[in-house]
Design an enzyme around this catalytic site. Structure first.
Site, PDB file in Angstrom:
ATOM      1  N   GLY A   1       1.084  -0.999   0.005  1.00  0.00           N
ATOM      2  CA  GLY A   1      -0.007   0.363  -0.109  1.00  0.00           C
ATOM      3  C   GLY A   1       1.009   1.057  -0.037  1.00  0.00           C
TER       4      GLY A   1
ATOM      5  N   ASN B   1       3.731   2.070   2.638  1.00  0.00           N
ATOM      6  CA  ASN B   1       5.005   1.805   2.294  1.00  0.00           C
ATOM      7  C   ASN B   1       5.861   3.068   2.688  1.00  0.00           C
ATOM      8  OD1 ASN B   1       4.584  -0.609   1.063  1.00  0.00           O
ATOM      9  ND2 ASN B   1       4.301  -0.124  -1.022  1.00  0.00           N
TER      10      ASN B   1
ATOM     11  N   ASP C   1       7.709   4.717  -3.563  1.00  0.00           N
ATOM     12  CA  ASP C   1       7.270   4.921  -2.334  1.00  0.00           C
ATOM     13  C   ASP C   1       8.652   5.051  -1.402  1.00  0.00           C
ATOM     14  OD1 ASP C   1       4.786   4.620  -2.879  1.00  0.00           O
ATOM     15  OD2 ASP C   1       4.701   2.451  -2.772  1.00  0.00           O
TER      16      ASP C   1
HETATM   17  O1  RIB Z   1       3.649   1.861  -4.860  1.00  0.00           O
HETATM   18  C1  RIB Z   1       3.446   0.336  -4.542  1.00  0.00           C
HETATM   19  C2  RIB Z   1       2.250  -0.143  -4.008  1.00  0.00           C
HETATM   20  O2  RIB Z   1       0.939   0.354  -4.838  1.00  0.00           O
HETATM   21  C3  RIB Z   1       1.709  -1.645  -3.791  1.00  0.00           C
HETATM   22  O3  RIB Z   1       2.477  -1.842  -2.451  1.00  0.00           O
HETATM   23  C4  RIB Z   1       0.405  -1.764  -3.927  1.00  0.00           C
HETATM   24  O4  RIB Z   1      -0.280  -2.155  -2.540  1.00  0.00           O
HETATM   25  C5  RIB Z   1      -0.096  -0.372  -4.292  1.00  0.00           C
HETATM   26  O5  RIB Z   1      -0.635   0.325  -3.379  1.00  0.00           O
END
Ligand code: RIB
Length: 310
Positions: free
Chosen positions: A40, A44, A251
């Site tokens: 997510g 992250n 992220d």
């Molecule tokens: O940016 C990567 C993330 O995007 C993944 O972990 C996935 O869950 C989505 O949210």
């Protein structure tokens, strides 16, 4: 309680499948490997900030299922505060991520409990005396917009990672201190093509006119561009010969940028540092578990600080 960073966003349990290529319509295709991991974009980014040593408060929702328990556990194990992570509804957000031979990925997100967070969960005390809030677009638009307006009222700096890209009101955009988007999201927001570095520089200047702060557009292996004050510059990517999985690379980049903002390092110094972090993260599978700790990338920060203060 004072934190370095508040992250308001998504928590997804990621189902990663390593496969040679995407199947064609109507085709059954065999994958090579299955991995289940906490992910997510919100979670992250929170974990990468915490792995660099920041004190992070996560605000979001998971479901009342085994995934929800694991998502909270992963944050907790990475020293992210989970006091504002609620368990609501039956199912957590799920990310279905297909990782190709090149390390590139395609993903589909099941919203789940991420859409059960409401504007009532976003209170002023999240922002009072807090230096930075980070938002993405995997939770309801109304919550993102409400958080931007409230954070702005209380003087908390705002980073928006508009991923996946959504329409943001002019009023909310004008309160963003740091807009960080990839080329696809930037193209959506600006209504233009962002296929080359030159187009990214032009797009960053145009988006810059809509926000009150600075704009970063990430370009994968082409690096990133930054629009600040009167200029826009391109920054090359860190060369990485062993790309395994780029899931969460954006992220981890954002975690690196947030770290520098909190430490008072300007973005032109922050981008090479954040690029080093995301390049480190793509050499392993997964998101949170692949993110480096500060000592793993401290040399990059040292180089930056030498340039800054030396
Ligand atoms: O940016 C990567 C993330 O995007 C993944 O972990 C996935 O869950 C989505 O949210």
């Amino acid at each position: 309680m004072k934190h370095d960073v508040v992250v308001i966003g998504s928590l997804n349990y990621d189902i990663l499948v390593q496969q040679d290529r995407l199947p064609k319509t109507g085709e059954t295709f065999t994958g090579n490997e299955l991995m289940l991991m906490p992910g997510g974009k919100g979670a992250n980014q929170a974990v990468q900030c915490a792995k660099l040593g920041l004190n992070v408060n996560m605000v979001g929702c998971v479901g009342n299922d085994i995934y929800g328990n694991d998502l909270i556990k992963s944050l907790d194990e990475n020293n992210v505060s989970v006091a504002c992570v609620r368990q609501r509804g039956k199912t957590s957000g799920i990310g279905i991520v297909q990782i190709l031979e090149s390390g590139d990925y395609c993903s589909t997100i099941i919203k789940g409990a991420n859409y059960l967070i409401t504007c009532e969960d976003i209170s002023a005390d999240l922002f009072i005396d807090q230096p930075l809030v980070i938002l993405q677009s995997e939770i309801p638009d109304s919550v993102v917009e409400n958080a931007i307006m409230l954070a702005s009222r209380y003087g908390c700096r705002i980073m928006l990672n508009n991923a996946p890209a959504r329409a943001i009101s002019t009023e909310a955009l004008s309160r963003i201190d740091y807009l960080v988007v990839n080329e696809t999201e930037a193209g959506f927001m600006n209504g233009s093509s962002v296929a080359t570095i030159q187009e990214a520089l032009v797009c960053a200047r145009q988006l810059h006119q809509q926000v009150r702060g600075q704009v970063i557009i990430t370009l994968g292996e082409k690096g990133a561009v930054l629009s600040r004050e009167e200029e826009a510059d391109h920054y090359p990517a860190v060369f990485c010969p062993d790309v395994v999985d780029t899931t969460g690379a954006g992220d981890s980049f954002i975690g690196g940028i947030a770290y520098c903002i909190v430490k008072g390092i300007p973005l032109k110094e922050a981008i090479p540092f954040a690029a080093e972090i995301s390049s480190n993260s793509i050499q392993k599978y997964g998101g949170q578990s692949s993110f480096p700790m500060l000592p793993d990338v401290a040399h990059a920060l040292t180089l930056n600080q030498q340039r800054l203060f030396g």
